[in-house]
Motif scaffolding. Structure first.
Motif, PDB file in Angstrom:
ATOM      1  N   TYR A   3      43.938  46.761  45.962  1.00 58.35           N
ATOM      2  CA  TYR A   3      43.710  45.499  45.260  1.00 58.35           C
ATOM      3  C   TYR A   3      44.778  44.503  45.668  1.00 58.35           C
ATOM      4  O   TYR A   3      45.939  44.868  45.917  1.00 58.35           O
ATOM      5  CB  TYR A   3      43.777  45.690  43.746  1.00 58.35           C
ATOM      6  CG  TYR A   3      42.510  46.204  43.100  1.00 58.35           C
ATOM      7  CD1 TYR A   3      41.440  45.353  42.833  1.00 58.35           C
ATOM      8  CD2 TYR A   3      42.395  47.538  42.737  1.00 58.35           C
ATOM      9  CE1 TYR A   3      40.285  45.822  42.220  1.00 58.35           C
ATOM     10  CE2 TYR A   3      41.245  48.019  42.117  1.00 58.35           C
ATOM     11  CZ  TYR A   3      40.190  47.151  41.866  1.00 58.35           C
ATOM     12  OH  TYR A   3      39.048  47.629  41.262  1.00 58.35           O
ATOM     13  N   SER A  14      41.855  39.739  40.801  1.00 64.05           N
ATOM     14  CA  SER A  14      42.202  40.907  41.609  1.00 64.05           C
ATOM     15  C   SER A  14      41.080  41.124  42.616  1.00 64.05           C
ATOM     16  O   SER A  14      39.928  41.343  42.235  1.00 64.05           O
ATOM     17  CB  SER A  14      42.375  42.160  40.741  1.00 64.05           C
ATOM     18  OG  SER A  14      43.569  42.103  39.991  1.00 64.05           O
ATOM     19  N   TRP A  16      39.383  43.225  45.606  1.00 64.24           N
ATOM     20  CA  TRP A  16      39.301  44.558  46.213  1.00 64.24           C
ATOM     21  C   TRP A  16      39.004  44.410  47.701  1.00 64.24           C
ATOM     22  O   TRP A  16      38.229  43.553  48.121  1.00 64.24           O
ATOM     23  CB  TRP A  16      38.195  45.361  45.556  1.00 64.24           C
ATOM     24  CG  TRP A  16      37.795  46.615  46.278  1.00 64.24           C
ATOM     25  CD1 TRP A  16      36.876  46.729  47.273  1.00 64.24           C
ATOM     26  CD2 TRP A  16      38.315  47.932  46.055  1.00 64.24           C
ATOM     27  NE1 TRP A  16      36.777  48.043  47.696  1.00 64.24           N
ATOM     28  CE2 TRP A  16      37.657  48.802  46.965  1.00 64.24           C
ATOM     29  CE3 TRP A  16      39.252  48.465  45.175  1.00 64.24           C
ATOM     30  CZ2 TRP A  16      37.913  50.159  47.006  1.00 64.24           C
ATOM     31  CZ3 TRP A  16      39.522  49.827  45.230  1.00 64.24           C
ATOM     32  CH2 TRP A  16      38.858  50.649  46.130  1.00 64.24           C
ATOM     33  N   THR A  18      38.638  46.919  51.553  1.00 69.17           N
ATOM     34  CA  THR A  18      38.627  48.222  52.217  1.00 69.17           C
ATOM     35  C   THR A  18      38.699  47.988  53.716  1.00 69.17           C
ATOM     36  O   THR A  18      38.488  46.870  54.195  1.00 69.17           O
ATOM     37  CB  THR A  18      37.369  49.023  51.857  1.00 69.17           C
ATOM     38  OG1 THR A  18      37.463  50.341  52.416  1.00 69.17           O
ATOM     39  CG2 THR A  18      36.108  48.358  52.399  1.00 69.17           C
ATOM     40  N   LYS A  74      34.210  45.631  43.183  1.00 69.10           N
ATOM     41  CA  LYS A  74      35.283  46.080  42.306  1.00 69.10           C
ATOM     42  C   LYS A  74      36.288  44.969  41.981  1.00 69.10           C
ATOM     43  O   LYS A  74      37.235  45.194  41.229  1.00 69.10           O
ATOM     44  CB  LYS A  74      36.012  47.266  42.941  1.00 69.10           C
ATOM     45  CG  LYS A  74      35.127  48.489  43.140  1.00 69.10           C
ATOM     46  CD  LYS A  74      35.906  49.638  43.764  1.00 69.10           C
ATOM     47  CE  LYS A  74      35.021  50.855  43.976  1.00 69.10           C
ATOM     48  NZ  LYS A  74      35.770  51.976  44.596  1.00 69.10           N
ATOM     49  N   SER A  75      36.098  43.789  42.556  1.00 74.26           N
ATOM     50  CA  SER A  75      36.995  42.682  42.253  1.00 74.26           C
ATOM     51  C   SER A  75      36.811  42.232  40.807  1.00 74.26           C
ATOM     52  O   SER A  75      35.734  42.394  40.220  1.00 74.26           O
ATOM     53  CB  SER A  75      36.741  41.502  43.195  1.00 74.26           C
ATOM     54  OG  SER A  75      37.073  41.838  44.527  1.00 74.26           O
TER      55      SER A  75
END
Length: 420
Positions: A3, A14, A16, A18, A74-75
């Motif tokens: 994050y 925040s 996310w 990858t 997922k943010s």
């Protein structure tokens, strides 16, 4: 956890991310490989870029990073009526600098991500080695598509039973991905929407819809394609446009016009046309997209991806970007704002801000009591294909519906007027 916290007194975000590296983080990127950053399509997240992240043709030669926008995956973020794709570009720039990323090959995929990628390349050209735009949208959303999408989102968000919900989700899949989205892929797509955008989270669904819905009525947001010449000149990297041949929501003519505008501004721009009518090209036609992107990047100089602090302090670089935005929009008030807050990059007017807040609050009302397509454990009740069974309510690939084989011959004949 990967994050990036964008903390500011006026908001909390925040983001996310990858990567294709061994650990999925920036720290494990290979410095001898150039880096690609990909922005996912609308109503998906970075997990749907696995066709690119896991393609050995790409990940063997390039580091690949994918970010979830502040309203997807997922943010997490504080809702705001000021949210637009200029804000997305500022979010991305802060992430780049906090992660100490080198200049990258930026890929924007469809609608919102294409707009964000262009804005990022305008405000932060020093961070972009090349710009790839996949399925360029029209300058403003076509009214037919906009009304259709608005109605489908409303039907989807306010469904009161599983059949109605799945019907709306199937029509949305056709709208975004095209009629070729079937089988396991359709099951996966609808299953993802059930978990990420169920009716109980319909306010989040509306926040994403606002990114394209209100842009059609706000002149200050019309810095989409085709861009003004002064903005095209601010982009100093080579450009690749990959476009569906005959998509309803991404007409080819607009991609051709954008490529011509880039060329007239002295930019190196190439257009590659993919046969068919598919949307979500990185999922529906991943091999063609990956191969085209690989050939485009292969002719560019290879640049190392050394992770090191930016040479210009973050606050100073964001201030420079905000001053650039003030100059491009002709609005000096931008230069007076706090550059470390992404929302201050917003081009949303006070009137549209109120509309966006009102629409989000309207969708949020009674959302906790909305129908849920999920079991208590958070998993979908069933796969879409398990509930279909040739029901008349579901349109076939040709857009028509038929009475299925489950009807008895005598009943079928009666319904068709063949029996007394």
């Amino acid at each position: 956890m990967p994050y990036i916290d964008l903390l500011h007194p006026s908001e909390a975000v925040s983001i996310w991310y990858t990567s294709s590296s061994r650990l999925g983080t920036v720290n494990s990127l290979l410095p001898d490989k150039p880096t690609i950053v990909m922005l996912h399509p609308l109503y998906l997240n970075s997990s749907w870029l696995w066709c690119q992240m896991d393609d050995p043709r790409l990940n063997s030669s390039y580091n690949i990073i994918a970010f979830d926008t502040r309203t997807s995956g997922k943010s997490m973020s504080t809702p705001s009526g000021m949210y637009d794709t200029w804000v997305q570009a500022a979010d991305l720039a802060l992430c780049f600098q906090y992660l100490h990323l080198p200049p990258v090959h930026l890929v924007g995929i469809e609608t919102v991500s294409v707009s964000c990628a262009q804005r990022f390349a305008i405000l932060f050209p020093d961070m972009v080695l090349s710009l790839t735009l996949i399925n360029v949208p029209p300058p403003t959303e076509l009214k037919t598509n906009l009304y259709m999408l608005d109605e489908l989102i409303q039907l989807y968000s306010y469904a009161e039973d599983l059949d109605t919900y799945e019907h709306a989700a199937k029509e949305l899949s056709t709208f975004f991905a095209g009629p070729g989205c079937e089988g396991d892929l359709l099951d996966d797509l609808i299953g993802f929407w059930e978990q990420s955008y169920p009716p109980s989270r319909r306010s989040l669904t509306m926040q994403n819809l606002n990114l394209i819905k209100n842009a059609s009525f706000l002149p200050r947001l019309l810095f989409r394609t085709p861009l003004p010449r002064r903005m095209l000149e601010a982009i100093n990297s080579p450009v690749l446009i990959i476009q569906s041949e005959s998509s309803q929501i991404y007409p080819l003519e607009h991609a051709q016009a954008l490529a011509d505008n880039f060329k007239s501004a002295g930019k190196d721009a190439r257009l590659f046309v993919v046969k068919g009518i598919a949307g979500y090209l990185t999922i529906m036609n991943p091999s063609i997209v990956n191969q085209t992107l690989l050939k485009f990047l292969g002719r560019l100089p290879r640049v190392r991806s050394d992770i090191k602090p930016p040479s210009v302090p973050v606050a100073q670089r964001m201030r420079e970007a905000l001053d650039t935005l003030a100059e491009l929009t002709g609005d000096p008030s931008f230069s007076e704002k706090d550059a470390m807050c992404s929302l201050n990059f917003s081009c949303v007017s006070p009137e549209i801000c109120k509309i966006q807040v009102k629409s989000r609050e309207s969708y949020a009302k009674d959302a906790a009591q909305a129908f849920s397509p999920l079991q208590p454990n958070g998993r979908p009740i069933r796969k879409y294909s398990e509930g279909r069974k040739d029901h008349w309510f579901v349109s076939e690939s040709n857009g028509l519906s038929y009475a299925g084989k489950f009807l008895l011959p005598t009943l079928r004949g009666t319904l068709l007027g063949l029996h007394e």
